[in-house]
Design a protein around this motif. Structure first.
Motif, PDB file in Angstrom:
ATOM      1  N   SER A  45       0.838  -1.201   0.000  1.00 19.02           N
ATOM      2  CA  SER A  45       0.000   0.000   0.000  1.00 19.02           C
ATOM      3  C   SER A  45       0.872   1.249   0.000  1.00 19.02           C
ATOM      4  N   HIS A  46       0.179   2.399  -0.078  1.00 13.83           N
ATOM      5  CA  HIS A  46       0.863   3.698  -0.063  1.00 13.83           C
ATOM      6  C   HIS A  46       1.576   3.962   1.265  1.00 13.83           C
ATOM      7  N   GLN A  75      -2.261  -2.824   7.580  1.00 12.13           N
ATOM      8  CA  GLN A  75      -1.365  -2.268   6.560  1.00 12.13           C
ATOM      9  C   GLN A  75      -0.354  -1.290   7.147  1.00 12.13           C
ATOM     10  N   SER A 129      -1.557   8.213   9.497  1.00 13.63           N
ATOM     11  CA  SER A 129      -2.457   9.033   8.685  1.00 13.63           C
ATOM     12  C   SER A 129      -2.741  10.323   9.456  1.00 13.63           C
ATOM     13  N   CYS A 188      -9.916   7.166  -1.873  1.00 13.37           N
ATOM     14  CA  CYS A 188     -10.687   6.754  -0.705  1.00 13.37           C
ATOM     15  C   CYS A 188     -10.130   7.456   0.528  1.00 13.37           C
ATOM     16  N   GLY A 195      -9.664   7.137   4.764  1.00 15.91           N
ATOM     17  CA  GLY A 195      -9.758   6.554   6.098  1.00 15.91           C
ATOM     18  C   GLY A 195      -9.432   7.677   7.067  1.00 15.91           C
ATOM     19  N   GLY A 196      -8.139   7.957   7.207  1.00 17.15           N
ATOM     20  CA  GLY A 196      -7.702   9.134   7.957  1.00 17.15           C
ATOM     21  C   GLY A 196      -7.344  10.271   7.017  1.00 17.15           C
ATOM     22  N   GLU A 229     -10.415  -0.953   0.865  1.00 19.91           N
ATOM     23  CA  GLU A 229     -10.378   0.503   1.056  1.00 19.91           C
ATOM     24  C   GLU A 229     -10.295   1.189  -0.311  1.00 19.91           C
ATOM     25  N   SER A 230      -9.313   0.769  -1.104  1.00 17.43           N
ATOM     26  CA  SER A 230      -9.104   1.379  -2.424  1.00 17.43           C
ATOM     27  C   SER A 230     -10.331   1.210  -3.312  1.00 17.43           C
ATOM     28  N   GLY A 240      -3.849   0.289  -2.608  1.00 19.81           N
ATOM     29  CA  GLY A 240      -3.179  -0.956  -2.228  1.00 19.81           C
ATOM     30  C   GLY A 240      -3.861  -2.165  -2.835  1.00 19.81           C
TER      31      GLY A 240
END
Ligand SMILES: *Cc1c(COP(=O)(O)O)cnc(C)c1O
Length: 451
Positions: A110-111, A139, A229, A262, A264-265, A384-385, A414
């Motif tokens: 992932s990023h 992650q 994040s 997307c 999340g934080g 998530e993505s 990710g």
């Protein structure tokens, strides 16, 4: 015929991160020290963060140089590819051009490694030996344990209990890289013991795990805390993603009409979209920036924009952000990485100022989009993505209705190869939508701290 993979060379890895604080029309209100009600000072943050990151948190310099040691590690997977999703375009029979930036090629999948490496570096050069952190889906813990391993730091991870139980392989990866992983709430900390006494069966939450990680870091000289994040420096480090994307879109010969990520934080969205927001703020570029979150944890679309803690115990500064309330414990939806009650203050300010548009999607639509994407492009996306994918599909279908060849780019933050249990549930028809009930939202908001 246009290219399918738009690549950059290692020499084209950005040399600087982009700091949007230089260009914002309105800065977010400052973080407050909850004890004094005054803006936090560097001294307040020093027990848990290195000065290098504290300086970035408040910097208004537009370009911040990426240390050579960090770029050296970025070379393991950066620049990441930008793809033209020709097969998805065909599957949708849309005249839209769909591009995606793929961060799943990082060793962590992932990023998150973009900031983990930078954070481990700044802690290392200031003599720190250990980092503590929380992880939800796993992650972030994976990324930080890899980064700590590269720089010879110890890593302690508090993993949200429900994920610890559901995702044993995530724990295995962290342990391969030498991290110690505890299910949170744990018996290690006062915050953990208190919550276990009140709610022995709690699934845990990021807010609880953050409290545990901060408590441990604040109590030891050799230990700092690391957050994956939300904070300004994290969004800053992620701008390598958007900066590369801009170069690659220019190479492909298109400028996007809509940029999607997307939330999340808020770090992958911010890192992807801020360099485009820069064009919008400084050159009046006509580009829509769309932040997509789950209806089960609808922070930007239904939360209040106010001061709240970043954790459950109230150890963090008060952050001015959209929040569902730091006491909110989200349902166990599978997009584990999107279960945070708050969002990055920088992103929240852009939403409040109408520069970024926020949208929420139900998870069944998200997984439907994920499977359509996987079957056309061959990549299993992180759930998530897949929020970004599902919104990109909506935009592409709208373009079809309107008969317009608009250009869409989204961040595929990710891969989902460790999220197969969620796909099993979807494929067997067991996945349900959980839009957050209004009474639960009101209950959580009623517990907001009084400022
Ligand atoms: C953690 C994670 C997210 C959400 O976090 P942000 O800080 O909002 O980026 C999104 N996608 C993937 C793959 C993640 O691991």
């Amino acid at each position: 015929m246009d290219e399918v993979k738009i690549m950059l060379t290692e020499k084209e890895i950005p040399t600087h991160w982009y700091n949007i604080q230089a260009d914002l029309p309105n800065l977010p209100r400052p973080p407050l020290n909850p004890a004094t009600g005054q803006p936090v000072t560097p001294d307040d943050l020093k027990p848990i963060f290195p000065m290098g990151l504290i300086r970035q948190e408040a910097s208004r310099e537009r370009w911040i140089e990426i240390p050579e040691e960090v770029r050296e590690i970025y070379r393991l997977w950066r620049p990441s590819p930008l793809f033209r999703a020709r097969r998805l375009e065909k599957a949708l029979a849309t005249p839209a051009r769909i591009f995606y930036k793929y961060e799943g090629v990082s060793p962590a999948g992932s990023h998150k490694l973009n900031t983990a490496v930078a954070q481990a570096y700044y802690n290392k050069v200031e003599g720190i030996k250990r980092l503590t952190t929380e992880t939800g889906a796993g992650q972030w813990g994976t990324a930080l344990s890899q980064a700590c391993n590269f720089f010879g730091l110890e890593c302690v991870v508090y993993m949200v209990r429900v994920s610890f139980q559901q995702k044993p392989y995530r724990r295995s990866i962290m342990e391969i890289f030498g991290a110690r992983v505890y299910a949170s709430p744990s018996e290690n900390t006062e915050a953990g013991r208190k919550i276990l006494a009140e709610m022995p069966d709690t699934p845990g939450s990021l807010g609880i795990a953050i409290s545990e990680a901060i408590e441990e870091a604040a109590g030891r000289e050799d230990t700092n805390y690391s957050l994956g994040s939300v904070l300004n420096h994290v969004c800053l480090h992620q701008t390598v993603v958007g900066l590369e994307t801009k170069e690659q879109m220019a190479k492909a010969g298109y400028y996007p009409d809509v940029v999607i990520g997307c939330v999340g934080g808020g770090s992958n969205f911010s890192g992807f979209a801020f360099p485009f927001a820069c064009d919008k703020l400084t050159q009046g570029a006509q580009v829509r920036l769309v932040a997509v979150e789950p209806t089960a944890c609808p922070t930007l679309t239904r939360g209040l924009h106010t001061y709240d803690f970043g954790d459950v115990a109230g150890f963090t500064p008060l952050l001015y952000m959209h929040t569902l309330g730091s006491r909110f414990i989200p349902p166990g939806i599978h997009a584990g990485g999107l279960r945070y009650h708050g969002d990055a203050p920088l992103l929240c300010q852009l939403v409040a100022d109408g520069i970024v548009e926020a949208q929420a999607l139900n998870q069944t639509e998200v997984f439907e989009g994920a499977v359509t994407f996987a079957r056309s492009e061959g990549i299993v996306p992180a759930p998530e993505s897949a929020h970004a994918i599902a919104w990109a599909i909506r935009e592409a279908l709208r373009a079809k209705e309107a008969g317009e060849a608009r250009t869409i780019v989204f961040n595929l933050s990710g891969h989902g190869l460790l999220d197969l249990a969620a796909y099993d549930n979807y494929l067997s028809g067991k996945l349900e939508d959980y839009p957050l009930p209004e009474n639960e939202l009101q209950k959580a908001l009623a517990m907001l701290p009084k400022v």
